[in-house]
Enzyme design. Structure first.
Site, mmCIF file in Angstrom:
data_model
loop_
_atom_site.group_PDB
_atom_site.id
_atom_site.type_symbol
_atom_site.label_atom_id
_atom_site.label_comp_id
_atom_site.label_asym_id
_atom_site.label_seq_id
_atom_site.Cartn_x
_atom_site.Cartn_y
_atom_site.Cartn_z
ATOM 1 N N HIS A 101 -2.590 1.514 21.419
ATOM 2 C CA HIS A 101 -1.608 2.456 21.725
ATOM 3 C C HIS A 101 -1.491 2.584 22.975
ATOM 4 C CE1 HIS A 101 0.129 6.622 21.971
ATOM 5 N NE2 HIS A 101 0.388 6.629 20.703
ATOM 6 N N GLU A 173 6.767 1.497 20.460
ATOM 7 C CA GLU A 173 6.759 2.949 20.979
ATOM 8 C C GLU A 173 7.088 2.779 22.399
ATOM 9 O OE1 GLU A 173 4.282 5.818 18.642
ATOM 10 O OE2 GLU A 173 2.912 4.601 20.024
HETATM 11 P P1 PGA Z 1 5.121 11.439 19.778
HETATM 12 O O1 PGA Z 1 4.183 10.412 20.071
HETATM 13 O O2 PGA Z 1 5.932 11.201 18.439
HETATM 14 O O3 PGA Z 1 4.606 12.736 20.271
HETATM 15 O O4 PGA Z 1 6.314 11.156 20.719
HETATM 16 C C1 PGA Z 1 4.159 9.084 19.156
HETATM 17 C C2 PGA Z 1 2.935 8.414 19.218
HETATM 18 O O5 PGA Z 1 2.429 8.317 20.606
HETATM 19 O O6 PGA Z 1 2.502 7.611 18.356
#
Ligand code: PGA
Length: 256
Positions: A101, A173
């Site tokens: 992540h 992401e």
């Molecule tokens: P968010 O986070 O939906 O609060 O933007 C997503 C993540 O970090 O997995």
């Protein structure tokens, strides 16, 4: 090629075991009317902090909703204070674990090699990795998005090849969209997903078409549908909005 859509709640460092049990009760209530053949249409997993895994796992038992963890160490055991092994996650019945992540990469110094070692450590495990990749705003602005996510994915594929088959899950992401309320447009996200798909197919052939690619970054009930409608967006990784069981249930049920 049909890929079972997957929604994953990433609670990050929120919720105690008691709070997780309260959440589970409410979430199951909201999901109940859709439960019948849900597991054939839409897969749902929740990743609480480690201390809440056991309690949440019990609270979800028999529901078909999966348990996920937020991190794992590459080694099976040893002197690694503060870390958690794959065997521990297997014992708790975790189906998935987040790996790499951006918060782990940025705040805790995890580099591509360490992330690849973690994914490699899951070969042969019942716990499946959700490999997170994504670019910073500066990288996007200099048009380096595909280069960055391609490198992050490539390091992992160099380490594991096709050993995980379609058990590998990838989550795109964009860092500038995480927790900021700024979502990538569906077009923009689809373009990156298509780039990732191309690399997966190049390296793994047909398996690359079976691997699910999730989108994450400010996903909420209002934008999940248009993202999931894109051909290479096979699910969502939800942070902030997943802390509200009604909102996360809406994301799951409205798109199942
Ligand atoms: P968010 O986070 O939906 O609060 O933007 C997503 C993540 O970090 O997995």
């Amino acid at each position: 090629m049909s890929r079972l859509p997957l929604a994953v709640a990433n609670w990050k460092m929120h919720r105690t075991p008691d709070e997780a049990a309260v959440y589970a009760e409410r979430f199951r209530e909201r999901m109940a009317p859709h439960a019948a053949d849900l597991d054939r249409r839409f897969e749902v997993a929740i990743a609480p902090p480690f201390p809440a895994l056991d309690r949440l796992g019990r609270a979800l038992s028999g529901s078909g909703l999966a348990l996920a963890a937020q991190n794992v160490h590459p080694e099976l055991e040893g002197a690694f204070t503060g870390e958690v092994s794959r065997g521990m996650l297997e014992a708790l019945g975790c189906r998935y674990v987040l790996v790499g992540h951006s918060e782990r990469r940025q705040l805790f110094g995890e580099d591509d090699a360490f992330v690849a070692a973690k994914v490699k450590g899951l070969v042969g495990s019942s716990v499946r990795p959700i490999l997170c990749v994504g670019e910073t705003l500066a990288e996007r602005e200099r048009d380096a998005t595909l280069e960055v996510v391609g490198r992050q994915l490539g390091c992992v594929l160099d380490a594991v090849g096709d050993a995980l088959g379609s058990r590998l899950v990838v989550a795109y992401e964009p860092i500038w969209a995480i927790g900021t309320g700024r979502t990538a447009t569906p077009e923009l996200a689809q373009a990156v997903h298509a780039g990732l798909r191309e690399r997966l197919v190049d390296r793994l052939g047909g398996i690359g078409r079976e691997i699910r690619i999730l989108y994450g970054g400010s996903v909420k009930p209002a934008n999940a549908g248009e993202l999931l409608a894109r051909p290479d967006i096979d699910g969502v990784l939800v942070g902030g909005a997943s802390l509200d069981p009604d909102a996360f249930a809406a994301i799951c049920t409205e798109n199942a």
